[in-house]
Design an enzyme around this catalytic site. Structure first.
Site, PDB file in Angstrom:
ATOM      1  N   VAL A  23      -4.710 -19.814 -55.226  1.00 15.32           N
ATOM      2  CA  VAL A  23      -5.186 -18.640 -54.495  1.00 15.32           C
ATOM      3  C   VAL A  23      -5.704 -19.042 -53.114  1.00 15.32           C
ATOM      4  O   VAL A  23      -6.404 -18.284 -52.464  1.00 15.32           O
ATOM      5  CB  VAL A  23      -6.290 -17.900 -55.296  1.00 15.32           C
ATOM      6  CG1 VAL A  23      -5.726 -17.337 -56.597  1.00 15.32           C
ATOM      7  CG2 VAL A  23      -7.480 -18.821 -55.601  1.00 15.32           C
ATOM      8  N   HIS A  44      -1.378 -15.632 -59.125  1.00 15.93           N
ATOM      9  CA  HIS A  44      -2.744 -15.246 -59.495  1.00 15.93           C
ATOM     10  C   HIS A  44      -3.471 -14.542 -58.355  1.00 15.93           C
ATOM     11  O   HIS A  44      -4.691 -14.453 -58.365  1.00 15.93           O
ATOM     12  CB  HIS A  44      -3.530 -16.483 -59.943  1.00 15.93           C
ATOM     13  CG  HIS A  44      -2.971 -17.127 -61.182  1.00 15.93           C
ATOM     14  ND1 HIS A  44      -3.232 -18.413 -61.555  1.00 15.93           N
ATOM     15  CD2 HIS A  44      -2.151 -16.629 -62.135  1.00 15.93           C
ATOM     16  CE1 HIS A  44      -2.588 -18.691 -62.680  1.00 15.93           C
ATOM     17  NE2 HIS A  44      -1.920 -17.635 -63.047  1.00 15.93           N
ATOM     18  N   GLY A  97       2.240 -30.263 -59.279  1.00 14.95           N
ATOM     19  CA  GLY A  97       0.776 -30.266 -59.388  1.00 14.95           C
ATOM     20  C   GLY A  97       0.208 -29.216 -60.308  1.00 14.95           C
ATOM     21  O   GLY A  97      -0.797 -28.598 -59.986  1.00 14.95           O
ATOM     22  N   SER A 155      -0.760 -28.670 -64.551  1.00 12.32           N
ATOM     23  CA  SER A 155      -0.753 -29.193 -65.918  1.00 12.32           C
ATOM     24  C   SER A 155      -0.161 -28.156 -66.874  1.00 12.32           C
ATOM     25  O   SER A 155      -0.038 -28.417 -68.061  1.00 12.32           O
ATOM     26  CB  SER A 155      -2.169 -29.572 -66.344  1.00 12.32           C
ATOM     27  OG  SER A 155      -3.021 -28.457 -66.197  1.00 12.32           O
TER      28      SER A 155
END
Ligand SMILES: [Zn+2]
Length: 299
Positions: free
Chosen positions: A119, A135, A234, A236
Site C-alpha cells: 500500500v 490491498h 518479495g 511469503s
C-alpha cells in the site's frame, strides 16, 4: 485477506530449498508475458520493514482488524495516531532497485501487468503504470458513511493542525503504514471526521478481516489468465489474497517463479524460489537482458 491467524503461518521443514540462480527469471522475461505479484519484501530495501523481519521471525505487530476499527472510537484513535506517524515515514521512502527494475521490464514490454499487495505506492513512484493495488493504497482515505474518496495528504495536513506537538518516537513501523505506539504515546490524539458528512474516515486499504473487493479480484484473475508466467517478488504468500493467484497460475500449468529471501507458502507450486535480496537480484537479471534500469535520481 481474512483473519489474523493466517499471519502466524510458519514454513515447514520439508520445503524445497531456495536457489541463488536468477537465470530462470531472465528466461521467463525473455519469453515475455510475465505477470508480477509483489509483496512487502520488495520494499524492505526502501526502509519499510516487512512483517516477518530480518531472519524470518514474526514481528510482534498485530494488525488492526476491520471489526476492531469500526467497533470503537478508542480503536480508531489508536489506529489513526499510529497510522499518522507511519504516514510520515512512508512519505520519506523512495523506490529501490527492485521497483525500478520492474518499471524497466514493463517499459521494455516484458510484463503483462503488476499486482502488488503493498500500500506504499513505490511501484508507481518508480514509474510503473497500471499497477493493481490488491490491498488498496495509503494515499487515499474513504468515508465509511458517504463513500467519498479523498487524498491522504490533505487529511494528514488536517491531522497535523488538530494535533500540534504530536511527535512520539515509534518502536517500529509496519508495511501497512501502522507504527508501534504505546497507549500513553497515543494519548488524546484527535481523530477527524469526513468533511462532507461527518462520517468515519478509514484509509482506503483492505484491513484484516475485510475482503478484497470482488471486482478487483476478478481483474487480477483475468491478468493471470492472460499471462504466460507469474513472477512473485518479495511475498511469503501468507495470506490467501495473493496465494490464490499462485494457485490459479500453477493450476493452469503456467510457471510460477518466486524471488523471496525466506520460504513461502507457494514454494511447492513454484518451478523455483530464488533466495536473493530483490534489488541486487533484479538488477542482475536486467543487466543480463540488456535492460537499462534508471538510477535512483531519475526514477
Ligand atoms: Zn462522508
Amino acid at each position: 485477506m481474512r483473519m489474523r491467524p493466517t499471519l502466524t503461518w510458519t514454513p515447514g521443514t520439508d520445503l524445497p530449498p531456495g536457489t541463488t540462480d536468477p537465470e530462470p527469471v531472465a528466461d521467463a522475461l525473455r519469453t515475455g508475458g510475465v505477470l508480477v505479484l509483489s509483496g512487502a519484501g520488495i520494499s524492505t530495501e526502501s526502509g519499510i520493514p516487512d512483517y516477518r523481519g530480518e531472519g524470518g521471525s514474526l514481528s510482534r505487530h498485530t494488525p488492526m482488524t476491520y471489526q476492531d476499527f469500526t467497533g470503537s472510537p478508542e480503536a480508531r484513535r489508536r489506529y489513526w495516531a499510529r497510522s499518522h506517524l507511519g504516514w510520515r515515514t512512508f512519505g520519506r521512502a523512495r523506490p529501490n532497485a527492485g521497483h525500478r527494475s520492474v518499471a524497466a521490464f514493463a517499459r521494455h514490454g516484458l510484463l503483462t501487468g503488476v499486482i502488488t499487495q503493498n500500500v506504499d505506492g513505490l511501484h508507481q513512484a518508480a514509474g510503473s503504470e497500471d499497477v493493481v493495488e490488491l490491498h488498496g493504497s495509503l494515499d487515499r482515505v474513504v468515508c465509511l458513511s458517504c463513500g467519498v474518496l479523498s487524498a491522504r495528504r490533505e487529511l494528514a495536513r488536517r491531522l497535523e493542525e488538530a494535533n500540534p506537538g504530536f511527535s512520539p518516537v515509534a518502536a517500529g513501523i509496519n508495511p501497512d503504514g501502522d507504527a508501534d505506539l504505546t497507549d500513553a504515546q497515543v494519548g488524546d490524539f484527535r481523530v477527524l471526521p469526513c468533511t462532507v458528512c461527518g462520517g468515519i474516515l478509514k484509509p482506503d486499504v483492505v484491513f484484516f478481516g475485510e475482503n478484497v473487493p470482488p471486482g478487483r479480484v476478478e481483474h487480477c484473475r483475468e491478468l493471470v489468465r492472460e499471462a504466460s508466467s507469474l513472477l512473485v517478488l518479495g511475498s511469503s504468500l501468507t495470506v490467501m489474497s495473493g496465494l490464490r493467484f499462485v494457485r490459479q497460475a500453477a493450476g493452469a500449468g503456467k510457471p510460477v517463479l518466486i524471488v523471496n529471501r525466506d520460504a513461502t507458502r507457494g514454494d511447492r507450486l513454484a518451478v523455483t524460489r530464488i533466495a536473493l535480496p530483490l534489488g541486487p537480484a533484479l538488477t542482475r537479471v536486467a543487466e543480463g537482458l540488456g535492460v537499462t534500469v534508471e538510477d535512483a535520481a531519475t526514477a
